[in-house]
Write an enzyme that holds these catalytic residues in place. Structure first.
Site, PDB file in Angstrom:
ATOM      1  N   GLY A 152      37.468  32.561  36.078  1.00 16.08           N
ATOM      2  CA  GLY A 152      37.685  33.883  35.499  1.00 16.08           C
ATOM      3  C   GLY A 152      39.166  34.229  35.493  1.00 16.08           C
ATOM      4  N   ASP A 199      41.910  38.034  35.747  1.00 12.46           N
ATOM      5  CA  ASP A 199      42.008  39.495  35.849  1.00 12.46           C
ATOM      6  C   ASP A 199      42.561  40.106  34.568  1.00 12.46           C
ATOM      7  OD1 ASP A 199      41.184  39.496  38.599  1.00 12.46           O
ATOM      8  OD2 ASP A 199      43.136  38.597  39.023  1.00 12.46           O
ATOM      9  N   GLU A 247      42.906  28.002  43.025  1.00 15.71           N
ATOM     10  CA  GLU A 247      42.570  28.113  41.596  1.00 15.71           C
ATOM     11  C   GLU A 247      43.641  27.452  40.733  1.00 15.71           C
ATOM     12  OE1 GLU A 247      39.965  32.233  41.611  1.00 15.71           O
ATOM     13  OE2 GLU A 247      42.103  32.363  41.283  1.00 15.71           O
TER      14      GLU A 247
HETATM   15  C1  5RP Z   1      39.922  35.256  42.008  1.00 16.48           C
HETATM   16  C2  5RP Z   1      40.239  35.299  40.556  1.00 16.48           C
HETATM   17  C3  5RP Z   1      39.131  35.695  39.648  1.00 16.48           C
HETATM   18  O1  5RP Z   1      38.916  34.687  38.714  1.00 16.48           O
HETATM   19  C4  5RP Z   1      39.529  36.981  38.952  1.00 16.48           C
HETATM   20  O2  5RP Z   1      39.834  37.944  39.950  1.00 16.48           O
HETATM   21  C5  5RP Z   1      38.410  37.491  38.052  1.00 16.48           C
HETATM   22  O3  5RP Z   1      37.326  37.855  38.828  1.00 16.48           O
HETATM   23  P1  5RP Z   1      35.996  38.459  38.198  1.00 16.48           P
HETATM   24  O4  5RP Z   1      35.343  37.363  37.426  1.00 16.48           O
HETATM   25  O5  5RP Z   1      35.199  38.923  39.404  1.00 16.48           O
HETATM   26  O6  5RP Z   1      36.396  39.616  37.315  1.00 16.48           O
HETATM   27  O7  5RP Z   1      41.318  35.030  40.102  1.00 16.48           O
HETATM   28  O8  5RP Z   1      41.051  34.914  42.780  1.00 16.48           O
END
Ligand code: 5RP
Length: 216
Positions: A81, A83, A102
């Site tokens: 995913g 943000d 990641e």
């Molecule tokens: C975690 C991340 C996630 O991929 C990002 O925060 C998106 O999260 P979500 O799918 O819950 O919106 O980078 O470190």
């Protein structure tokens, strides 16, 4: 249409990219949680590695075996995913604190696919940029960085301190270079478009696919 529905649409489209025998990196977060459901449903026999203990646990709960990433030299595919996604493909990641693993997983994959709901598509990236910092020299690193707040969160699985950087993100490439240049920064949450092959956006009942430059 709900955000969860859009996440699920994007996750399903990405799960369809996983083929038998592939080595696949699994990201972290609520969108990846939908991906795990889809992968469990498809039961494709692949080798999976996880970007966080949370994802590893959740995958196993779904019956997906997760291997260590200690001895694989590359991955075929990584799915995660984000943000925020800018129109030029720059990402901000790391709200969930898994940014270092990641980024390692994304950079190790021949193909890195990002899955998001439509709310993550932004006209321009904005603060904060998540950081993982070395505990050694932490106060000196914070002084060099400026505009950084430590998170009230446990350390990363690798012992790093999680923080958020509040500089303006008008030039993501310049900010990325500056953050990478500070020795106590283990990793930062700006992901360059050169890492990203495709962004799959759940939008209402549809999926929009944005193809980018990908790993050089
Ligand atoms: C975690 C991340 C996630 O991929 C990002 O925060 C998106 O999260 P979500 O799918 O819950 O919106 O980078 O470190």
């Amino acid at each position: 249409m709900s955000v969860d529905h859009e996440k699920q649409r994007a996750a399903r489209a990405a799960a369809d990219l996983v083929e038998r025998g592939m080595r696949v990196g699994l990201g972290t977060g609520s969108t990846v949680a939908f991906l795990l459901v889809e992968l469990a449903r498809r039961r494709v026999s692949a080798t999976y590695v996880a970007t966080s203990p949370h994802t590893a646990r959740a995958a196993r709960e779904h019956g997906i075996e997760v291997d260590s990433f200690a001895s694989l030299d590359r991955l075929d595919l990584a799915i995660d995913g984000a943000d925020q996604v800018a129109p030029d493909g720059w990402l901000i990641k790391g709200a969930g604190g898994a940014l270092t693993r990641e980024k390692i997983v994304a950079a190790s994959a021949d193909r890195f696919v990002v899955i998001v709901d439509a709310s993550k598509m932004v006209a321009a990236l904005s603060a904060p940029v998540p950081l993982e910092l070395s505990r050694f020299g932490l106060v000196a690193t914070l002084r060099r960085l400026g505009a950084t707040e430590l998170r009230d969160a446990p350390p990363s699985p690798d012992g790093g301190v999680l923080a958020d950087h509040f500089a303006l993100v008008t030039d993501p490439a310049a900010l990325s270079a500056r953050l990478s240049d500070v020795p106590g920064v283990v990793a930062h949450g700006l992901f360059s478009p050169s890492l990203v092959d495709e962004v799959i956006v759940g939008r209402g009942d549809e999926c929009q696919r944005l193809r980018l430059g990908g790993t050089p």
